[in-house]
Design an enzyme around this catalytic site. Sequence first.
Site, mmCIF file in Angstrom:
data_model
loop_
_atom_site.group_PDB
_atom_site.id
_atom_site.type_symbol
_atom_site.label_atom_id
_atom_site.label_comp_id
_atom_site.label_asym_id
_atom_site.label_seq_id
_atom_site.Cartn_x
_atom_site.Cartn_y
_atom_site.Cartn_z
ATOM 1 N N GLU A 1 0.931 -1.243 -0.014
ATOM 2 C CA GLU A 1 0.212 -0.066 -0.137
ATOM 3 C C GLU A 1 1.002 1.326 0.113
ATOM 4 O OE1 GLU A 1 -2.696 0.215 3.183
ATOM 5 O OE2 GLU A 1 -3.609 2.301 2.604
ATOM 6 N N ARG B 1 5.376 -12.748 9.678
ATOM 7 C CA ARG B 1 6.103 -11.374 9.239
ATOM 8 C C ARG B 1 7.288 -11.399 10.124
ATOM 9 N NH1 ARG B 1 2.227 -7.489 8.952
ATOM 10 N NH2 ARG B 1 3.627 -5.760 9.236
ATOM 11 N N LYS C 1 4.368 1.018 9.528
ATOM 12 C CA LYS C 1 4.408 2.302 8.718
ATOM 13 C C LYS C 1 3.925 3.120 9.401
ATOM 14 C CE LYS C 1 3.260 0.287 4.904
ATOM 15 N NZ LYS C 1 2.673 -0.119 3.519
HETATM 16 P P1 ATP Z 1 2.924 -1.958 7.678
HETATM 17 O O1 ATP Z 1 2.185 -2.823 9.038
HETATM 18 O O2 ATP Z 1 4.400 -1.711 7.866
HETATM 19 O O3 ATP Z 1 1.978 -0.841 7.586
HETATM 20 P P2 ATP Z 1 1.540 -3.727 5.728
HETATM 21 O O4 ATP Z 1 0.985 -5.049 5.793
HETATM 22 O O5 ATP Z 1 0.143 -2.725 6.064
HETATM 23 O O6 ATP Z 1 2.677 -3.228 6.760
HETATM 24 P P3 ATP Z 1 1.663 -3.315 3.078
HETATM 25 O O7 ATP Z 1 2.226 -2.374 2.204
HETATM 26 O O8 ATP Z 1 0.223 -3.996 2.978
HETATM 27 O O9 ATP Z 1 1.885 -3.063 4.320
HETATM 28 O O10 ATP Z 1 2.510 -4.789 2.830
HETATM 29 C C1 ATP Z 1 2.918 -5.257 1.409
HETATM 30 C C2 ATP Z 1 3.283 -6.609 1.487
HETATM 31 O O11 ATP Z 1 4.408 -6.797 2.232
HETATM 32 C C3 ATP Z 1 2.155 -7.397 2.037
HETATM 33 O O12 ATP Z 1 2.090 -8.660 1.440
HETATM 34 C C4 ATP Z 1 2.554 -7.585 3.596
HETATM 35 O O13 ATP Z 1 2.024 -8.812 3.916
HETATM 36 C C5 ATP Z 1 4.268 -7.718 3.451
HETATM 37 N N1 ATP Z 1 4.817 -7.365 4.649
HETATM 38 C C6 ATP Z 1 4.437 -6.163 5.349
HETATM 39 N N2 ATP Z 1 5.166 -5.994 6.503
HETATM 40 C C7 ATP Z 1 5.963 -7.464 6.632
HETATM 41 C C8 ATP Z 1 6.951 -7.972 7.500
HETATM 42 N N3 ATP Z 1 7.080 -7.246 8.712
HETATM 43 N N4 ATP Z 1 7.513 -8.948 7.205
HETATM 44 C C9 ATP Z 1 6.963 -9.679 6.112
HETATM 45 N N5 ATP Z 1 6.209 -9.210 5.228
HETATM 46 C C10 ATP Z 1 5.532 -7.852 5.574
HETATM 47 MG MG MG Z 2 -1.192 -4.026 4.405
#
Ligand code: ATP
Ligand code: MG
Length: 553
Positions: free
Chosen positions: A35, A261, A271
């Site tokens: 995102e 994760r 984020k």
């Molecule tokens: P955040 O919690 O940092 O906002 P998010 O999951 O909302 O993370 P996205 O931009 O939706 O962020 O993530 C894009 C991809 O990266 C998704 O498939 C998510 O599952 C993966 N991802 C995000 N954070 C991690 C992590 N700490 N370890 C592994 N994969 C991750």
């Molecule tokens: Mg997400």
Amino acid sequence: MADTENRPTNFIRNIIDGDLASGKHASTHTRFPPEPNGFLHIGHAKSICLNFGIAQDYKGLCNLRFDDTNPEKEDIDYVNSIQEDVKWLGFEWDGEICYSSNYFDKLYSYAVELIEKGLAYVCFLSPEQAREYRGTLTEPGKNSPHRDTSPEENLALFEKMKNGEFKEGECVLRAKIDMASSFMVLRDPIIYRIRFVHHHQTGDKWCIYPMYDFTHCISDALEGITHSLCTLEFQDNRRLYDWVLENISIECQPQQIEFSRLNLEYTVMSKRKLNDLVVNGQVEGWDDPRMPTIAGLRRRGYTPASIREFCKRIGITKQDNMVEMGMLEACIRDDLNENAPRAMAVLDPVKIVIENYDADQVEMLSAPNHPTLEMGERELPFTREIFIEREDFRVEANKKFKRLVLGKEVRLRNAYVIKAERIEEDDAGNITTIYCTYDADTLGKNPADGRKVKGVIHWVSASHCIEAEVRQYDRLFNVPNPAAAEDFATTLNPDSLVVIANAKLEPSLAKANAEQGFQFERLGYYSRDNKSEALTFNQTVGLRDSWAKIEKA
Ligand code: ATP
Ligand code: MG
């Protein structure tokens, strides 16, 4: 079969191997779906290496898709930084960049299809009422009074939603699934909401936006994704993912598979929290070298190979755990130990005057750029006045101190043996100058005199050195799991950055390229900053693991 040497094995790759062997799929198609609401962090690198790594190893495809359904929080700057980071990590996406927002028209027509089938309805419950109707983990929910509105009426209402005839929050479109389901996500989840906001891709075309759970599965299916890999918190959402795809007219049925994760000690990985640090000025920006972002690590001096190696070492499982910072640092240390040229820098200088060396003599000594690998040589000017590290001199010391002691000898790295004869102090008792003599017969690695001088210290010419800013970094937080604190900002380490304004560097470093890494001998690994105009080096990592020590302290 693709070449299997050096390939990681994990449960996801086992599933893929099975799907290819059984003929369920002829090839793989994955995607990385960030995102655009912040910069990518090291956790995203894990997902990137997994998704793009599978595409590489199985000769499949991997899309980069911006999951852009929350226009308030998203920004085109993030869209750009994410592309830059993925490329920098060494990956290429298949074809054009994808945006969930490209599918807004299609998503709208799938929502219409659900309404026509009596599987979605416009609901006017207020958020408070909806919460009450939802029930709890132990009690079933209650049906909304709008649940049985006819498809015809719902179609008209949804059309009005789209046309901006309702206020924000006045109504939503919900999937009609099961208010008694043990999976909360199946209790008539919202699939569309009203937002009168400008979108970075679609402008003002839409005032209704689809929810993540509705958008993600359909986007995957439209792109022909075979394996949709996501983190464990989406385990329950998989029921909704499958429900949507089963109930609309779409061919492709991607399989969602969850993995754990990455959590890293002494930092945060959300984020939202990272954004707080930026907005509150607790760091200098998303690419501050103390941040766990890809851009921050890059600026700190991490290489793409070191981050890929880290992702390989941590592996892919379903077990949630916390990875030690030492593990990430070991990856860049191993990389730079092999690949970074050596150089000399003095961070806390004290002056040495070599009294038996001519005041106007300048000798160009040559020094190897790497102790064991063929990496060429550089010239080091040697002069009567030099700087050494203040902590490398003592008036008195026992035998363990293998550096310069008054009345004793030490070897200057890549140069001569010197002997400290006397010192000069200021009124406060600080040493201002150390007067030495040198032995002209001791140049080179195997001095002819066979003299055994144990200590070797680094130095730079006082008249020919260059000055630079050197930034020393420590962990950003004082506790292993800052996210667990009530207010994570209270656990920030106030000493995470120490700026040395006028470090003394050997002149060859003036030509360092941005992001080029060096081992400053005996000090650690440093990389030229990629933002500052003036010559600036960021400390990447120390020569040894310092984390084990912290744990015990
Ligand atoms: P955040 O919690 O940092 O906002 P998010 O999951 O909302 O993370 P996205 O931009 O939706 O962020 O993530 C894009 C991809 O990266 C998704 O498939 C998510 O599952 C993966 N991802 C995000 N954070 C991690 C992590 N700490 N370890 C592994 N994969 C991750
Ligand atoms: Mg997400």
